[in-house]
Design a protein around this motif. Structure first.
Motif, PDB file in Angstrom:
ATOM      1  N   ARG A  95       0.825  -1.210   0.000  1.00  0.00           N
ATOM      2  CA  ARG A  95       0.000   0.000   0.000  1.00  0.00           C
ATOM      3  C   ARG A  95       0.862   1.264   0.000  1.00  0.00           C
ATOM      4  N   ARG A  96       1.930   1.229   0.800  1.00  0.00           N
ATOM      5  CA  ARG A  96       2.812   2.392   0.871  1.00  0.00           C
ATOM      6  C   ARG A  96       3.584   2.593  -0.431  1.00  0.00           C
ATOM      7  N   ARG A  97       3.991   1.486  -1.044  1.00  0.00           N
ATOM      8  CA  ARG A  97       4.702   1.606  -2.317  1.00  0.00           C
ATOM      9  C   ARG A  97       3.813   2.246  -3.378  1.00  0.00           C
ATOM     10  N   VAL A  98       2.533   1.875  -3.372  1.00  0.00           N
ATOM     11  CA  VAL A  98       1.583   2.467  -4.317  1.00  0.00           C
ATOM     12  C   VAL A  98       1.408   3.957  -4.018  1.00  0.00           C
ATOM     13  N   GLN A  99       1.287   4.293  -2.727  1.00  0.00           N
ATOM     14  CA  GLN A  99       1.121   5.705  -2.346  1.00  0.00           C
ATOM     15  C   GLN A  99       2.331   6.537  -2.756  1.00  0.00           C
ATOM     16  N   PHE A 261      11.958   5.759   1.329  1.00  0.00           N
ATOM     17  CA  PHE A 261      11.174   6.985   1.548  1.00  0.00           C
ATOM     18  C   PHE A 261      10.404   6.905   2.850  1.00  0.00           C
ATOM     19  N   TRP A 262       9.707   5.787   3.089  1.00  0.00           N
ATOM     20  CA  TRP A 262       8.869   5.687   4.288  1.00  0.00           C
ATOM     21  C   TRP A 262       9.705   5.627   5.560  1.00  0.00           C
ATOM     22  N   CYS A 263      10.886   5.054   5.471  1.00  0.00           N
ATOM     23  CA  CYS A 263      11.778   5.044   6.629  1.00  0.00           C
ATOM     24  C   CYS A 263      12.204   6.482   6.953  1.00  0.00           C
ATOM     25  N   PHE A 264      12.539   7.232   5.916  1.00  0.00           N
ATOM     26  CA  PHE A 264      12.904   8.642   6.098  1.00  0.00           C
ATOM     27  C   PHE A 264      11.714   9.441   6.620  1.00  0.00           C
ATOM     28  N   GLU A 265      10.529   9.184   6.082  1.00  0.00           N
ATOM     29  CA  GLU A 265       9.332   9.906   6.509  1.00  0.00           C
ATOM     30  C   GLU A 265       9.067   9.686   7.992  1.00  0.00           C
ATOM     31  N   ARG A 266       9.283   8.443   8.455  1.00  0.00           N
ATOM     32  CA  ARG A 266       9.093   8.145   9.882  1.00  0.00           C
ATOM     33  C   ARG A 266      10.132   8.862  10.741  1.00  0.00           C
ATOM     34  N   LEU A 267      11.369   8.911  10.258  1.00  0.00           N
ATOM     35  CA  LEU A 267      12.401   9.644  10.999  1.00  0.00           C
ATOM     36  C   LEU A 267      12.033  11.125  11.093  1.00  0.00           C
TER      37      LEU A 267
END
Length: 458
Positions: A95-99, A261-267
């Motif tokens: 889902r996150r990859r699609v987003q 990207f999502w790892c960075f977004e969480r940081l």
């Protein structure tokens, strides 16, 4: 008694041979201490539930083996809930990859260099939204190799490229710049975003350039794409210098761009407050003020000395807090420092807070609910819970205590040798490559405990 001296980890993050002045990493992979792939896998049930309490202490004692670092970080940064199954995490990942792909496509529709495998280092529009016919942009977006390592653009195409094909590419790039305002004035969000793209490119070109990893154009452009997409979706903060230092390790550790990207977004959920600017202040000033308060409690003589030198605002520690010691440690040691810090700070409730911001407050900032078992929290977080440590902004982050620990360690030198702010900066700069991540973390934990006791009495 025989003790394992450990295996150096620098080989996992190769340095370009011509970079002779890069500090050697102090982090060693030690059997029985470093979290290994075997121990990591053993912490999961057959369904995929993770008992994270089995790993937090080991990460603090010996770090994470580089071969599994990326996937462990995804849990430490609350990308995933330890109480989820393998299947549930796969669904979230897809889902996150699609987003991410959707957001990236939005950006590409506005500026087609996004996702092209290239990036820019020169402005493409003026502050009032008018397109700039910058020759460097056309050069960068039509070449095969991107900006060269000496900072100048590489030659366009290759020796076998036909003049016809090159002319067509140049024309299409020129048209792209012209079409930016062909449908009328750009709205404010688009203008602000496009004004940051070349600054992101300049920072990407400077980030971790001693690593062999960034000799590849595709890795540089991946870093630029992620930061550009993040700047597009976070309209409140956008892009600020320093973010490339925080994002770069994610690119190195996680092969899939969306996962990085999502790892960075969480940081950034943790750190974005530092980058939030108003006309009157910069977000990190709050942490600098907290640092001053901690030092005043822990080492009043040092605080008094720094204040007398004109450093009572602690601006000399700005960089350490903004990029989490990336410049003070080798690449490998900074990763070790981060994972120890995140293991100590770990809060199992953050996943649900990040996933359901409408129920828990914007961006996961502020007050937090509590899970039942205290053993699933990191040691630093447990101390906060035990002592009820909180101010109006919530508990102080460990990074502030890390800086306080470094200052405490250099207290004697600062007191006896610093006769002005320039001396303070020089003494702190001389630490680069000479700090011990484990010692800094241990010192921070001791100061944290001491500070909480004194604060409680006060």
């Amino acid at each position: 008694m025989w003790r394992d001296p450990g295996q150096p980890a620098d080989s996992y993050y190769q340095v370009r041979p011509e970079c002779n002045d890069v500090p050697k990493s102090k982090f060693k992979i030690k059997a029985g201490k470093t979290l290994s792939s075997r121990k990591w896998q053993a912490a999961f049930t057959p369904e995929g539930y993770l008992d994270i309490s089995k790993t937090l202490g080991r990460i603090y004692r010996g770090g994470i083996h580089p071969s599994i670092r990326g996937e462990v970080w995804e849990f430490l940064l609350s990308c995933y809930d330890p109480k989820s199954t393998f299947d549930e995490r796969d669904q979230i990942r897809q889902r996150r990859r699609v987003q991410y792909a959707r957001w990236k496509e939005e950006c590409r529709q506005i500026f087609p260099v996004v996702g092209s495998g290239k990036f820019i280092t020169a402005p493409v529009i003026t502050e009032d939204g008018q397109p700039i016919q910058e020759p460097l942009v056309i050069l960068e977006t039509t070449q095969d190799g991107g900006p060269s390592q000496d900072g100048n653009s590489a030659e366009i195409g290759n020796s076998n490229a036909s003049a016809t094909n090159q002319s067509r590419t140049n024309t299409s790039c020129s048209e792209m710049v012209k079409q930016l305002t062909s449908h009328g004035p750009l709205d404010k969000k688009v203008t602000q975003w496009m004004l940051t793209l070349h600054q992101i490119g300049l920072d990407v070109h400077r980030t971790d350039r001693t690593l062999v990893f960034y000799e590849k154009q595709e890795n540089l452009s991946k870093l630029w794409d992620i930061l550009s997409v993040y700047a597009w979706i976070d309209t409140d903060v956008g892009y600020c210098q320093g973010m490339s230092d925080l994002c770069s390790p994610m690119i190195v550790l996680l092969e899939d761009e969306a996962d990085a990207f999502w790892c960075f977004e969480r940081l950034m959920r943790r750190l974005r407050g530092n980058f939030r600017c108003t006309e009157r202040s910069v977000g990190v000033e709050t942490q600098l003020s907290n640092l001053a308060e901690i030092t005043q409690v822990i080492d009043p003589k040092l605080h008094q000395h720094l204040d007398a030198l004109g450093g009572g605002d602690y601006l000399f520690a700005f960089r350490m807090l903004m990029v989490l010691f990336r410049r003070e440690f080798s690449f490998c040691d900074s990763l070790y420092l981060w994972e120890m810090m995140w293991a100590l700070e770990y809060d199992p409730d953050l996943f649900s807070i990040y996933e359901e911001p409408e129920l828990n407050g914007d961006k996961g900032e502020g007050s937090k609910g509590r899970a039942k078992s205290i053993r699933h929290y990191g040691k630093f977080e447990r101390e906060n819970m035990k002592n009820g440590a909180a101010n109006s902004e919530g508990p102080l982050p460990m990074s502030v205590f890390l800086v306080a620990s470094v200052l405490k360690d250099k207290s004697s030198k600062l007191l006896h040798e610093a006769r002005g702010l320039d001396d303070v900066v020089k003494i702190l700069n001389d630490m680069t490559g000479n700090l011990d991540a484990k010692k800094a973390c241990s010192g921070a934990m001791k100061l944290h405990k001491k500070y909480l006791k004194k604060a409680k009495k006060a």
